[in-house]
Design a protein around this motif. Structure first.
Motif, PDB file in Angstrom:
ATOM      1  N   ASN A 104      13.517   2.448  -3.369  1.00 23.98           N
ATOM      2  CA  ASN A 104      14.436   3.480  -2.906  1.00 23.98           C
ATOM      3  C   ASN A 104      13.735   4.708  -2.339  1.00 23.98           C
ATOM      4  N   HIS A 105      12.481   4.915  -2.684  1.00 26.62           N
ATOM      5  CA  HIS A 105      11.783   6.130  -2.234  1.00 26.62           C
ATOM      6  C   HIS A 105      10.695   5.876  -1.195  1.00 26.62           C
ATOM      7  N   VAL A 106      10.314   4.604  -1.029  1.00 26.22           N
ATOM      8  CA  VAL A 106       9.112   4.324  -0.231  1.00 26.22           C
ATOM      9  C   VAL A 106       9.223   4.784   1.231  1.00 26.22           C
ATOM     10  N   SER A 107      10.438   4.750   1.800  1.00 26.78           N
ATOM     11  CA  SER A 107      10.576   5.156   3.206  1.00 26.78           C
ATOM     12  C   SER A 107      10.183   6.615   3.414  1.00 26.78           C
ATOM     13  N   LYS A 108      10.489   7.457   2.417  1.00 28.90           N
ATOM     14  CA  LYS A 108      10.166   8.888   2.543  1.00 28.90           C
ATOM     15  C   LYS A 108       8.652   9.083   2.567  1.00 28.90           C
ATOM     16  N   VAL A 109       7.963   8.266   1.793  1.00 31.61           N
ATOM     17  CA  VAL A 109       6.510   8.370   1.731  1.00 31.61           C
ATOM     18  C   VAL A 109       5.885   7.774   3.001  1.00 31.61           C
ATOM     19  N   ALA A 110       6.462   6.650   3.443  1.00 30.10           N
ATOM     20  CA  ALA A 110       5.878   5.936   4.597  1.00 30.10           C
ATOM     21  C   ALA A 110       6.051   6.689   5.907  1.00 30.10           C
ATOM     22  N   LYS A 111       6.886   7.725   5.926  1.00 32.71           N
ATOM     23  CA  LYS A 111       7.028   8.433   7.200  1.00 32.71           C
ATOM     24  C   LYS A 111       6.098   9.643   7.322  1.00 32.71           C
ATOM     25  N   ILE A 112       5.318   9.906   6.282  1.00 32.17           N
ATOM     26  CA  ILE A 112       4.405  11.058   6.341  1.00 32.17           C
ATOM     27  C   ILE A 112       3.149  10.684   7.141  1.00 32.17           C
ATOM     28  N   ASN A 120      -3.729  -2.250 -12.121  1.00 26.95           N
ATOM     29  CA  ASN A 120      -2.895  -3.257 -11.466  1.00 26.95           C
ATOM     30  C   ASN A 120      -1.417  -2.824 -11.569  1.00 26.95           C
ATOM     31  N   VAL A 121      -0.809  -2.561 -10.413  1.00 25.38           N
ATOM     32  CA  VAL A 121       0.582  -2.058 -10.399  1.00 25.38           C
ATOM     33  C   VAL A 121       1.507  -3.032  -9.655  1.00 25.38           C
ATOM     34  N   GLU A 122       1.055  -4.263  -9.503  1.00 28.70           N
ATOM     35  CA  GLU A 122       1.775  -5.250  -8.688  1.00 28.70           C
ATOM     36  C   GLU A 122       3.258  -5.366  -9.077  1.00 28.70           C
ATOM     37  N   GLN A 123       3.533  -5.410 -10.378  1.00 28.36           N
ATOM     38  CA  GLN A 123       4.929  -5.560 -10.813  1.00 28.36           C
ATOM     39  C   GLN A 123       5.722  -4.289 -10.530  1.00 28.36           C
ATOM     40  N   GLU A 124       5.125  -3.158 -10.946  1.00 26.39           N
ATOM     41  CA  GLU A 124       5.849  -1.886 -10.892  1.00 26.39           C
ATOM     42  C   GLU A 124       6.262  -1.478  -9.474  1.00 26.39           C
ATOM     43  N   ILE A 125       5.425  -1.798  -8.499  1.00 28.40           N
ATOM     44  CA  ILE A 125       5.743  -1.352  -7.133  1.00 28.40           C
ATOM     45  C   ILE A 125       6.878  -2.152  -6.494  1.00 28.40           C
ATOM     46  N   ARG A 126       7.295  -3.251  -7.142  1.00 27.18           N
ATOM     47  CA  ARG A 126       8.359  -4.092  -6.554  1.00 27.18           C
ATOM     48  C   ARG A 126       9.747  -3.693  -7.027  1.00 27.18           C
ATOM     49  N   GLY A 127       9.842  -2.778  -7.991  1.00 22.30           N
ATOM     50  CA  GLY A 127      11.155  -2.407  -8.555  1.00 22.30           C
ATOM     51  C   GLY A 127      11.979  -1.571  -7.587  1.00 22.30           C
ATOM     52  N   ILE A 128      13.251  -1.401  -7.927  1.00 28.42           N
ATOM     53  CA  ILE A 128      14.181  -0.697  -7.031  1.00 28.42           C
ATOM     54  C   ILE A 128      13.836   0.790  -6.907  1.00 28.42           C
ATOM     55  N   GLU A 129      13.216   1.375  -7.960  1.00 26.41           N
ATOM     56  CA  GLU A 129      12.918   2.811  -7.895  1.00 26.41           C
ATOM     57  C   GLU A 129      11.911   3.094  -6.768  1.00 26.41           C
ATOM     58  N   VAL A 130      10.847   2.325  -6.748  1.00 24.92           N
ATOM     59  CA  VAL A 130       9.864   2.497  -5.672  1.00 24.92           C
ATOM     60  C   VAL A 130      10.515   2.140  -4.329  1.00 24.92           C
ATOM     61  N   MET A 178       0.837  -1.198   0.000  1.00 22.90           N
ATOM     62  CA  MET A 178       0.000   0.000   0.000  1.00 22.90           C
ATOM     63  C   MET A 178       0.882   1.263   0.000  1.00 22.90           C
ATOM     64  N   TYR A 179       1.942   1.248   0.837  1.00 29.94           N
ATOM     65  CA  TYR A 179       2.871   2.392   0.849  1.00 29.94           C
ATOM     66  C   TYR A 179       3.637   2.473  -0.476  1.00 29.94           C
ATOM     67  N   ARG A 180       3.913   1.316  -1.053  1.00 29.64           N
ATOM     68  CA  ARG A 180       4.597   1.295  -2.350  1.00 29.64           C
ATOM     69  C   ARG A 180       3.706   1.905  -3.448  1.00 29.64           C
ATOM     70  N   ALA A 181       2.408   1.607  -3.389  1.00 31.35           N
ATOM     71  CA  ALA A 181       1.498   2.148  -4.410  1.00 31.35           C
ATOM     72  C   ALA A 181       1.422   3.682  -4.303  1.00 31.35           C
ATOM     73  N   VAL A 182       1.407   4.190  -3.079  1.00 38.56           N
ATOM     74  CA  VAL A 182       1.372   5.658  -2.906  1.00 38.56           C
ATOM     75  C   VAL A 182       2.683   6.264  -3.446  1.00 38.56           C
ATOM     76  N   THR A 183       3.781   5.552  -3.225  1.00 39.71           N
ATOM     77  CA  THR A 183       5.082   6.031  -3.718  1.00 39.71           C
ATOM     78  C   THR A 183       5.088   6.070  -5.244  1.00 39.71           C
ATOM     79  N   LEU A 184       4.504   5.054  -5.849  1.00 43.88           N
ATOM     80  CA  LEU A 184       4.436   5.032  -7.319  1.00 43.88           C
ATOM     81  C   LEU A 184       3.622   6.224  -7.819  1.00 43.88           C
TER      82      LEU A 184
END
Ligand code: DC
Length: 230
Positions: free
Chosen positions: A101-109, A89-99, A37-43
């Motif tokens: 690398n950024h997900v922690s910044k989103v998950a702390k909001i 459906n973003v299941e594949q895309e949210i597992r990549g290194i780009e998401v 869920m946090y990965r999807a918001v990051t995407l």
């Protein structure tokens, strides 16, 4: 038989989702991957230009939150539930290194977390749920009947994650994966909003040296003990 909530928290890539899926299958429970869920918001933030280099435009993301719909859809061919962002459906895309690398910044909001926690609690209303993440036993379901805190040696976690990415044809190096895991451990445990901490009443499972079958056996022993008392 009464249904319960099983909350699984722990470090990145230590097999939480493997175990949560095993348990859900064994009990015929629903499995929810809250990291997705946090990965999807990051995407969403990446796609909408809110992440420039390493900087996140927090105000823009908070303002956009009402437009961000995260849900899960069941893929009967693959027998798994997949993450959707605004219906896509973003299941594949949210597992990549780009998401990753950024997900922690989103998950702390704070506002992002509040929205995700509300959604997660809604999903747990009927019980019969296995949910994994970082704050499930401490914040989302502090009353969960069983809380499991998972851990494993960080180099073993990096090796497992690297092997998974390789199997998918992803060319990310082992060093990048290791750096990503150590950074996320740091971010997850040191953030102010709902940091990763073990709930006092959580059962700890360190799976550095045990197989998925062994870890499932340990978890099921705890689960059946609780169900027997109901
Ligand atoms: O479990 P994962 O690696 O897919 O999680 C992605 C990120 O989301 C992770 O860096 C921490 C964050 N997360 C969180 O803050 N709270 C949760 N309940 C689940 C994940």
């Amino acid at each position: 038989m009464d249904k319960i909530i099983i909350a699984i928290d722990g470090y990145s890539s230590c097999g939480k989702s493997t175990m949560a899926k095993q348990i859900a299958k064994a009990l015929n429970y629903i499995y929810i991957d809250t990291g997705a869920m946090y990965r999807a918001v990051t995407l969403y933030a990446l796609r909408n230009g809110m992440l420039d280099n390493h900087d996140l435009n927090e105000a823009a993301l908070i303002a956009a939150l009402p437009e961000i719909k995260v849900s899960f859809s069941y893929n009967s061919d693959l027998n798994r539930s997949e993450t959707c962002l605004n219906g896509e459906n973003v299941e594949q895309e949210i597992r990549g290194i780009e998401v990753s690398n950024h997900v922690s910044k989103v998950a702390k909001i704070k506002e992002v977390r509040a929205k995700m926690v509300d959604l997660q609690r809604e999903m747990g209303q009927q019980k019969g749920l296995v949910m994994d993440g970082r704050d499930i036993g401490t914040v989302v379901f502090p009353q969960a009947e069983l809380k499991i805190f998972m851990t494993a040696d960080y180099k073993i976690r990096a090796r497992r994650r690297f092997d998974e990415l390789q199997a998918k044809g992803d060319s990310t190096s082992y060093e990048e994966v290791l750096a990503n895991i150590t950074n996320r451990d740091m971010d997850d445990t040191s953030r102010t909003e709902n940091p990763l901490i073990k709930a006092d009443d959580a059962v700890v499972i360190d799976n550095s040296e045990i197989t998925p079958e062994e870890q499932l056996k340990i978890a099921l022993t705890h689960i059946y003990r609780i169900l027997d008392q109901k």
